[in-house]
Design a protein around this motif. Structure first.
Motif, PDB file in Angstrom:
ATOM      1  N   SER A 248      40.638  -6.270  -4.259  1.00  0.00           N
ATOM      2  CA  SER A 248      40.011  -7.201  -3.141  1.00  0.00           C
ATOM      3  C   SER A 248      38.732  -7.616  -4.027  1.00  0.00           C
ATOM      4  O   SER A 248      37.695  -6.734  -3.970  1.00  0.00           O
ATOM      5  N   CYS A 249      38.485  -8.822  -4.118  1.00  0.00           N
ATOM      6  CA  CYS A 249      37.187  -9.168  -4.928  1.00  0.00           C
ATOM      7  C   CYS A 249      36.481 -10.274  -4.116  1.00  0.00           C
ATOM      8  O   CYS A 249      37.222 -11.357  -3.773  1.00  0.00           O
ATOM      9  N   PRO A 250      35.212 -10.611  -4.186  1.00  0.00           N
ATOM     10  CA  PRO A 250      34.691 -11.682  -3.599  1.00  0.00           C
ATOM     11  C   PRO A 250      34.854 -12.891  -4.233  1.00  0.00           C
ATOM     12  O   PRO A 250      34.928 -12.923  -5.309  1.00  0.00           O
ATOM     13  N   LEU A 251      34.990 -13.834  -3.555  1.00  0.00           N
ATOM     14  CA  LEU A 251      35.306 -15.472  -3.865  1.00  0.00           C
ATOM     15  C   LEU A 251      33.903 -15.952  -4.274  1.00  0.00           C
ATOM     16  O   LEU A 251      33.022 -15.704  -3.622  1.00  0.00           O
TER      17      LEU A 251
ATOM     18  N   VAL B 237      22.613 -12.010   7.564  1.00  0.00           N
ATOM     19  CA  VAL B 237      23.812 -11.224   7.014  1.00  0.00           C
ATOM     20  C   VAL B 237      24.967 -12.049   7.248  1.00  0.00           C
ATOM     21  O   VAL B 237      25.335 -12.443   8.300  1.00  0.00           O
ATOM     22  N   PHE B 238      25.848 -12.270   6.221  1.00  0.00           N
ATOM     23  CA  PHE B 238      27.206 -12.758   6.358  1.00  0.00           C
ATOM     24  C   PHE B 238      28.382 -12.139   5.736  1.00  0.00           C
ATOM     25  O   PHE B 238      28.002 -11.165   4.722  1.00  0.00           O
ATOM     26  N   GLU B 239      29.541 -12.284   6.364  1.00  0.00           N
ATOM     27  CA  GLU B 239      30.675 -11.729   5.412  1.00  0.00           C
ATOM     28  C   GLU B 239      31.273 -12.660   4.424  1.00  0.00           C
ATOM     29  O   GLU B 239      31.581 -13.765   4.504  1.00  0.00           O
ATOM     30  N   MET B 240      31.116 -11.969   3.216  1.00  0.00           N
ATOM     31  CA  MET B 240      31.763 -12.771   2.058  1.00  0.00           C
ATOM     32  C   MET B 240      33.290 -12.731   1.800  1.00  0.00           C
ATOM     33  O   MET B 240      33.955 -11.580   1.969  1.00  0.00           O
ATOM     34  N   LYS B 241      33.962 -14.108   1.851  1.00  0.00           N
ATOM     35  CA  LYS B 241      35.371 -14.071   1.614  1.00  0.00           C
ATOM     36  C   LYS B 241      35.884 -13.294   0.245  1.00  0.00           C
ATOM     37  O   LYS B 241      35.073 -13.449  -0.789  1.00  0.00           O
TER      38      LYS B 241
ATOM     39  N   PHE C  29      36.583  -1.444  -5.906  1.00  0.00           N
ATOM     40  CA  PHE C  29      35.696  -2.739  -6.027  1.00  0.00           C
ATOM     41  C   PHE C  29      34.253  -2.075  -6.102  1.00  0.00           C
ATOM     42  O   PHE C  29      33.621  -2.483  -7.222  1.00  0.00           O
ATOM     43  N   PHE C  30      33.787  -0.959  -5.875  1.00  0.00           N
ATOM     44  CA  PHE C  30      32.941  -0.410  -6.149  1.00  0.00           C
ATOM     45  C   PHE C  30      32.670   0.306  -7.353  1.00  0.00           C
ATOM     46  O   PHE C  30      31.682   0.340  -8.185  1.00  0.00           O
TER      47      PHE C  30
ATOM     48  N   ARG D 293      39.413  -7.647   3.117  1.00  0.00           N
ATOM     49  CA  ARG D 293      38.225  -7.164   3.115  1.00  0.00           C
ATOM     50  C   ARG D 293      37.173  -8.279   3.108  1.00  0.00           C
ATOM     51  O   ARG D 293      37.239  -9.170   2.445  1.00  0.00           O
ATOM     52  N   THR D 294      36.115  -8.067   4.194  1.00  0.00           N
ATOM     53  CA  THR D 294      35.029  -8.877   4.184  1.00  0.00           C
ATOM     54  C   THR D 294      33.586  -8.017   4.065  1.00  0.00           C
ATOM     55  O   THR D 294      32.938  -7.920   4.933  1.00  0.00           O
TER      56      THR D 294
END
Length: 199
Positions: free
Chosen positions: A177-180, A80-84, A6-7, A89-90
């Motif tokens: 795994s990619c952010p929605l 701060v929040f955990e992105m789906k 991802f990075f 991975r969050t």
């Protein structure tokens, strides 16, 4: 592996960070660079079978209409929040601000986010993440939406070049795994610019 991948995707695609005016040359540079990355087995997100036959990604025609100047309003008191993501991975993000702009005579807005992990690095401390979806998703463009890289502005305007919108890696390979795209970043307009869907 998923986190590293991802990075890699984020770090390779930092173009046009602080453009003030539309540049066709910058878009062509973006297209050339992303094609080179995808053709290289060391950096490509493509599956092995696709890599063997890969020649180029498909792009919408470069269109100055999709380069917009947006008013930037910084967010206040955000947590701060955990992105789906498409996987388990969050990653942690914070809403950094909102971008207000006009396209085809319609008033639009998109939220822009900052990665907590990336913000701790010197090279990407100013990086902002702009995920969006639009009416082309699932037809001409990737069903899950697309991304644009931006930089924290010094003033209250931000240039958004949708010609440099690109797909998440999971559009090409299920191992990523990619952010929605958050629901508030769904645009009720067709953004016929940037990278199209694969295959």
């Amino acid at each position: 592996m998923k986190k590293i991948a991802f990075f890699v995707w984020l770090l390779v695609l930092n173009f046009g960070f602080s453009q003030n005016k539309f540049s066709k040359a910058e878009v062509e540079k973006f297209q050339k660079t992303i094609n080179a990355e995808y053709a290289d087995a060391k950096t490509s997100p493509l599956m092995e079978a696709d890599l063997k036959t890969f020649k180029t990604l498909e792009f919408y025609p470069i269109n100055e209409k999709f380069f917009v100047k947006a008013k930037f309003v910084k967010a206040k008191n955000e947590k701060v929040f955990e992105m789906k993501t498409t996987g388990t991975r969050t990653p942690q993000y914070i809403k950094y601000g909102t971008l207000f702009f006009t396209l085809d005579g319609k008033a639009m807005q998109l939220n822009v986010y900052r990665s907590i992990d990336l913000s701790k690095t010197e090279e990407y401390k100013d990086h902002l993440f702009l995920p969006f979806s639009d009416l082309t998703c699932g037809k001409e463009s990737y069903i899950g939406g697309r991304y644009i890289d931006l930089k924290i502005p010094k003033g209250n305007t931000v240039a958004i070049d949708f010609n440099q919108a690109y797909n998440p890696y999971c559009a090409y390979n299920h191992k990523y795994s990619c952010p929605l795209v958050p629901l508030e970043n769904d645009l009720n307009i067709e953004i016929k610019a940037g990278v199209k869907t694969f295959h």
